[in-house]
Design an enzyme around this catalytic site. Structure first.
Site, mmCIF file in Angstrom:
data_model
loop_
_atom_site.group_PDB
_atom_site.id
_atom_site.type_symbol
_atom_site.label_atom_id
_atom_site.label_comp_id
_atom_site.label_asym_id
_atom_site.label_seq_id
_atom_site.Cartn_x
_atom_site.Cartn_y
_atom_site.Cartn_z
ATOM 1 N N ASP A 121 0.826 -1.194 0.000
ATOM 2 C CA ASP A 121 0.000 0.000 0.000
ATOM 3 C C ASP A 121 0.871 1.258 0.000
ATOM 4 O O ASP A 121 1.614 1.505 0.943
ATOM 5 C CB ASP A 121 -0.901 -0.042 1.240
ATOM 6 N N THR A 178 -2.942 5.949 -4.380
ATOM 7 C CA THR A 178 -1.884 6.722 -3.734
ATOM 8 C C THR A 178 -0.552 6.585 -4.455
ATOM 9 O O THR A 178 0.181 7.552 -4.585
ATOM 10 C CB THR A 178 -1.710 6.285 -2.279
ATOM 11 N N THR A 179 -0.278 5.367 -4.910
ATOM 12 C CA THR A 179 0.986 5.153 -5.606
ATOM 13 C C THR A 179 1.014 5.936 -6.905
ATOM 14 O O THR A 179 1.983 6.627 -7.208
ATOM 15 C CB THR A 179 1.193 3.659 -5.890
ATOM 16 N N ASP A 197 -8.849 -0.231 1.522
ATOM 17 C CA ASP A 197 -8.726 0.458 0.234
ATOM 18 C C ASP A 197 -9.902 0.100 -0.673
ATOM 19 O O ASP A 197 -10.491 0.970 -1.309
ATOM 20 C CB ASP A 197 -7.413 0.082 -0.453
#
Lengths: 623, 549
Positions: free
Chosen positions: B59, B92-93, B396
């Site tokens: 994550d 997010t990445t 998520d």
């Protein structure tokens, strides 16, 4: 960002190899022991893989991750700590060989592919491996009618579990005692799994460690043991056919309020009154106790001298300063509630009955044996360290038995197994014969299905099919134990099944690669078992020959054989009473594959600030 | 007075190109850390803390949150990831990777003597156009595709995670959980407060044995063995105080003259609690949850009444249970008049409260709460690491499902949107005659980093794949009869280009839009910096007026 370090496969492998080197010699019944010395000069000699590995100080995070995975596996199965490390190392070694030594950036992708292959393999295991394994398993109905065979099998499993960890004579004795203990604690065998759960939950209260005695004097005692002596023992306590007792959680003498308070005395009369107040109170209370016909008080807190004196006068025996856990345990078994101080009332629900109550000498200490319906296992050992080892070993052996009974994960799959069987009739008849042969060998008869059984004669396959088909139905009502022979037999079988998977044209390339890899590496266990056996290792006797023999036996006759860890002979291990629960074996393969997969997926180690635990806690607080 | 002193800065000062290059490098190094975890074949990171605790995760938000970052520009990126995590919960990445790429390309332009403000306005324009394009062209309504697309969106979000193998199972579970907590307010707006979903972890057994409980699962057990383990039609009292013998506060001292009075005081002390319990039980309550303790004597009263008493519950849990069952969390029984009362209105109701054994632990399940539906996920995994990682992944996915359900639109994933945008923006750039043209072209180029990284992580030929992908999208945008090709994206397992709409690879549209907006904003923020002053630690002002407190 110097805190980000890429993780190479070689690092994992070298870490694993270090662990493996420690354990390699201690595999199997001929395993050697390891001596562990701490900085404060205490030593421990052990052949138990879990003890050895967990006593190490590991600085590398990956090593800790591996050991943590091993711990979690061990926690479930109570066994296989060594095999876990060994197999994991072997898988990594094979991966490394496949990739040709050191892994560079480009090869990382191949590792990813392997990791995915392992993940795929993991999902295949359930469908393909379990039905095959089940064909060679021994099913035992755990019920009262079948008590004899259940007992026999339990004993075998415990002995296999303890083998190699201690000297044979004491293992034999302890396993017999433990087996008896488990079965006697269980009033109705069909509830054996629940009994085991209960025993494991209350292990500390059920098992008492005694030092300075030979292991051979370990025994079972009827009733509960309170690890205190009588504070006062009435002379005619033994004469009662039934002893009425009550358990006190708090002292009945705490009659002062919780709030801070003091007594103001202004006259001599008041002083006298004050002095007598407490004594009078205690006296009334004990008289009340006597009036209820109670002859024994078991208290968690210490009774004052005055209270003891009054008890003596009233001829009520007292055991005090008993640990709170034992108090709770006794109350639970006697199905009474504990008495909670002066505001409570004494009634039926607080009075328990015991058949006897007397002092016993265990080790060097004098304890009290209270005759309520429970059993207590006394584990004796010359030294404290050894005692602790026995203690954990017994705990693990119990888990092992639980594994034997607890196979919900496999039970659904049995129906699946059945559907598979219908397709492969020829092979089926072979394997059924085999499994039936095994049953014949150890006379674990299935009471309902197999009415008559002769050891030599084999019945027509059709009947056997019928026999097998019935088993899943009975599973729904009865408790079953599923076991398989040890001594590397499972590994050979798994290896064969996995190579079959890898050769089958329908499997994807990643799966085929990994299943071959695991098939090869899983054999490390029988190999080291063989290496540790007494057989002379000439060229003729090399492991390859043995492997060949076992594999050909398996593929041509469908007979499963393993290696006798002592002599190194190839034989059916069931004859030698080496039996293991199938679930533990299956979980081992699953967990090893999973761990290897996870390790291959990691590409960097990152140092972070603060503590991960704190951050996790914060998160839960915030939302 | 030293006039020189007032003009100098007590610290270091860096200006011009140096600071920009430094910032860009810092951003790139952050992006590099998370880069390899993008996509269905992304790798995991192992995080090790000061004391040696280990976490393995995929994550991006978790990794970045824990990183030890000092550089201010890098910090902006970390905060960016956190923002995306809070706002959307997924992507997010990618947001970090895009922001870093935008910066890198902007730096190139600056080196070619294009002023940062031009680039900034170009980026702004590009971002606006891109968002518009996504909304107009790329979104697919969930009504059109039905429940399947929601499940597919959940599957996409968990594909890179540990539970990706069993994504079918978990996606269904997550969608069911999100739908279980659905609420509609008076204006008819439906909300999915996923925080109401309680996630519990229990190790042992396989991941597939995780269960969704319609109700609230509480990691506590009844206080006494003698209490019932199952109560139908439960009436629940939530207390935030201990049920113990009453005790005077510190500093109050009771002085008695008659020793028998002592006994009376003690008697009274225990009676106070007894009366309290009686008041609670009188309203028909049969389940008592408290954050404090319950002493043995009080347990006895509950046992006699056949009620369940649960002690040491978490306050957080109690609040949620109170919300779901309609109970009130009571800090004290005292009312405004100063008397102790317990009214029926403070009692919450549920169909059933039952204690069940799951793995090694017993859990209390509150099923069918009356006021508001609640859901709990009990995750099973081989060990703590796995459970933790599962929890993050499930969280998520829940966020994604919530976004999809609330916005009712999805966009195809697997680099589809990025590729389409890059073509669209390139065409747009050529139509402009101002200097922004270059910036927009670079923006378009930067977006390609997502399909590129995806392909690289999957060990495929990224140049070949991305070229093919672009060709398809160009065809779809230029030739109207091939408009269907706009759903083309990458298949990273096989390494080919396919129709990702048909393959069911979906992401919430809002996720992509926010991702672009945030990344652009972050890039602009860093780009605007041309002077960095690092102040030396402030000297302690001693005896300075106004610092008296």
């Amino acid at each position: 960002m110097q805190s980000v370090v890429p993780l190479e496969l070689d690092t994992c492998l070298s870490l694993c190899s270090t662990l493996e080197a420690l354990l390699l010699d201690s595999i199997g019944p001929n395993g050697l022991y390891t001596m562990i010395t701490t900085s404060d000069d205490s030593t421990l000699i052990s052949g138990d893989g879990y003890t050895i590995v967990t006593s190490l100080m590991l600085s590398h995070p990956v090593a800790r991750l591996i050991v943590d995975h091993m711990k979690s596996h061990h926690g479930k199965t109570g066994d296989n700590a060594k095999s876990f490390i060994l197999q994991l190392t072997e898988i990594l070694r094979h991966v490394s060989l496949k990739e040709g030594g050191s892994v560079t950036c480009g090869k990382r992708q191949q590792l990813t592919e392997l990791s995915h292959g392992l993940a795929e393999l993991h999902s295949v295991l359930e469908d393909k491996l379990v039905p095959e394994l089940l064909k060679y398993c021994v099913f035992t109905t755990v019920s009262e009618q079948n008590r004899g065979s259940v007992e026999e099998l339990c004993l075998k499993i415990i002995r296999t579990n303890l083998a190699g960890k201690f000297n044979p004579r004491s293992s034999k004795h302890v396993s017999e005692v433990l087996c008896k203990f488990i079965l006697e604690s269980c009033s109705e065998l069909s509830q054996l799994d629940k009994t085991l759960l209960y025993l494991l939950d209350h292990f500390e209260e059920m098992v008492i460690e005694v030092t300075n005695e030979s292991v051979l004097s370990s025994r079972i005692i009827n009733g509960a043991i309170l690890t205190r002596d009588f504070a006062y023992k009435s002379s005619n306590l033994v004469s009662f056919p039934q002893i009425k007792f009550m358990v006190l959680n708090t002292s009945f003498e705490t009659i002062t309020p919780n709030s801070a308070s003091s007594l103001q005395i202004s006259s001599t009369n008041q002083l006298l009154q004050a002095l007598n107040f407490k004594t009078t109170y205690t006296q009334t209370f004990i008289e009340q106790v006597k009036a209820q016909g109670i002859n024994l008080i078991v208290s968690a807190e210490a009774l004052s001298e005055a209270a003891l004196y009054i008890c003596r006068k009233q001829d009520i025996s007292v055991i005090h300063m008993v640990p709170a856990e034992q108090i709770a345990h006794i109350a639970h078994i006697a199905q009474i509630r504990t008495f909670n101080g002066p505001d409570d009332v004494i009634d039926e629900s607080t009075i328990g009955t015991a058949e006897f109550c007397h002092s016993v000498l265990i080790g060097n200490s004098k304890y009290v044996n209270l005759g309520i319906s429970t059993k207590q296992l006394i584990l004796c050992s010359p030294t404290k360290g050894l005692c602790r080892q026995w203690y954990t070993a017994v705990h693990n052996a119990m888990k092992c038995i639980l594994m034997w009974l607890n196979h919900e994960q496999i039970i659904d799959l049995q129906k699946l197994a059945k559907s598979h069987e219908q397709g492969t009739d020829l092979h089926e008849s072979h394997s059924t014969t085999c499994s039936l042969d095994q049953k014949g060998d150890q006379s674990t008869e299935l009471p309902d299905e197999s009415c008559s059984k002769d050891k030599t004669g084999s019945r027509p396959p059709s009947e056997m099919m019928h026999n097998r088909d019935e088993m899943p139905d009975t599973n729904s009502q009865h408790l079953h134990g599923i076991s398989i022979q040890g001594g590397g037999a499972v590994e050979f079988l798994t290896s064969k099944i996995l190579s079959d998977i890898s050769l089958s044209p329908s499997t994807s390339s990643a799966l085929s690669k990994t299943s071959k890899l695991v098939a090869e590496s899983i054999l490390c266990l029988p190999r080291s078992l063989y290496a540790n056996s007494f057989i002379s290792k000439t060229a003729k006797n090399s492991f390859i020959h043995v492997q060949n023999r076992i594999e050909s036996e398996l593929s041509t006759h469908g007979r499963l054989k393993g290696i006798d860890g002592k002599s190194g002979r190839v034989c059916n291990l069931v004859e030698l009473d080496v039996v293991e629960p199938i679930l533990a074996k299956y979980l081992l393969i699953c967990d090893v594959v999973k761990t290897a997969q996870e390790l291959l997926r990691i590409d960097a180690v990152i140092g972070v600030k603060g503590s991960l635990k704190d951050i996790r806690d914060e998160e839960t607080d915030n939302d | 007075m030293n006039t020189q002193q007032a003009l100098t800065i007590s610290g270091e000062r860096t200006t011009g190109d140096t600071v920009r290059t430094q910032n860009v490098m810092a951003a790139a190094s952050i992006a590099n850390i998370v880069k390899s975890s993008l996509g269905p074949v992304g790798l995991d990171k192992m995080l090790v803390d000061d004391v040696g605790d280990v976490t393995v995760t995929n994550d991006g938000a978790t990794i970045l949150k824990l990183l030890e970052v000092e550089h201010p520009a890098a910090k902006v990126l970390v905060e960016l990831a956190d923002l995306q995590d809070q706002e959307v919960g997924d992507g997010t990445t990618s947001v970090v990777i895009i922001a870093a790429e935008l910066l890198k390309n902007a730096d190139e332009l600056v080196k070619q003597k294009i002023h940062p403000t031009t680039i900034i306005s170009g980026y702004r324009l590009a971002c606006k156009e891109a968002c518009k394009y996504i909304q107009e062209q790329m979104t697919i309504s969930t009504e059109e595709l039905g429940r399947d697309c929601i499940i597919n969106a959940a599957k996409t979000s968990m594909s890179s995670k540990l539970i990706g193998r069993d994504s079918d199972f978990f996606a269904n579970m997550v969608v069911d959980a999100a739908q279980a907590v659905k609420t509609t307010d008076s204006k008819g707006v439906t909300k999915y407060p996923i925080k109401a979903i309680n996630i519990l972890k229990a190790h042992g057994r396989s991941a597939l044995e995780s269960v969704l409980v319609q109700g609230y699962a509480l990691n506590c057990t009844v206080a006494s063995q003698a209490m019932p383990k199952r109560i139908q039609n439960a009436k629940i009292a939530c207390l935030d105080f201990s049920l113990q013998k009453a005790k005077m506060h510190l500093g109050i001292h009771v002085i008695v003259e008659d020793p028998t009075k002592l006994d009376a005081i003690r008697q009274r002390e225990s009676d106070i609690t007894k009366e309290r319990i009686q008041k609670i039980l009188d309203t028909g309550v049969n389940v008592i949850l408290t954050t404090g303790g319950i002493d043995d004597l009080c347990l006895k009263y509950f046992v006699e009444a056949g009620a369940m008493g649960v002690r040491r519950c978490k306050k957080q849990d109690l609040k949620r249970i109170a919300k779901a069952t309609g109970a009130q969390v009571l800090v004290t029984l005292a009312n405004l008049e100063g008397e102790e009362t317990f009214e029926a209105s403070m009692v919450g109701q549920a169909e059933e409260v039952v204690q069940e054994r799951i793995s090694d632990d017993e859990l209390l399940l509150i099923k069918g709460p009356k006021v508001r539906s609640a859901a709990s996920l009990i995750l099973r995994g081989a060990n703590d690491f796995q459970c933790d990682e599962m929890e993050r992944s499930v969280h998520d996915s829940l966020c994604v499902v919530k976004r999809v359900l609330e916005s009712r639109t999805v966009v195809p994933g697997g680099g589809t949107v990025e590729a389409a945008l890059s073509i669209y923006l390139e065409n747009l750039a050529t139509s402009l005659s101002s200097r922004e043209q270059l910036a927009i072209a670079e923006f378009a180029n930067s977006l390609l980093i997502i399909p590129k990284t995806l392909a690289v992580n999957a060990a495929k030929d990224s140049i070949d794949l991305v070229a093919k992908l672009r060709a398809y999208h160009n065809t779809s945008q230029v030739q109207a009869e091939h408009a269907d090709l706009k759903w083309c994206g990458l298949d990273l397992i096989e390494g080919v280009v396919r129709d990702n709409k048909a393959a069911g690879v979906f992401e919430p549209g809002i996720c992509k839009i926010k991702c672009l907006k945030f990344a652009t904003e972050a890039a602009i923020t860093i780009l605007r910096i041309d002077d960095m002053i690092k102040l030396a630690a402030a000297e302690k002002p001693d005896g300075h007026p106004g610092h008296g407190h």
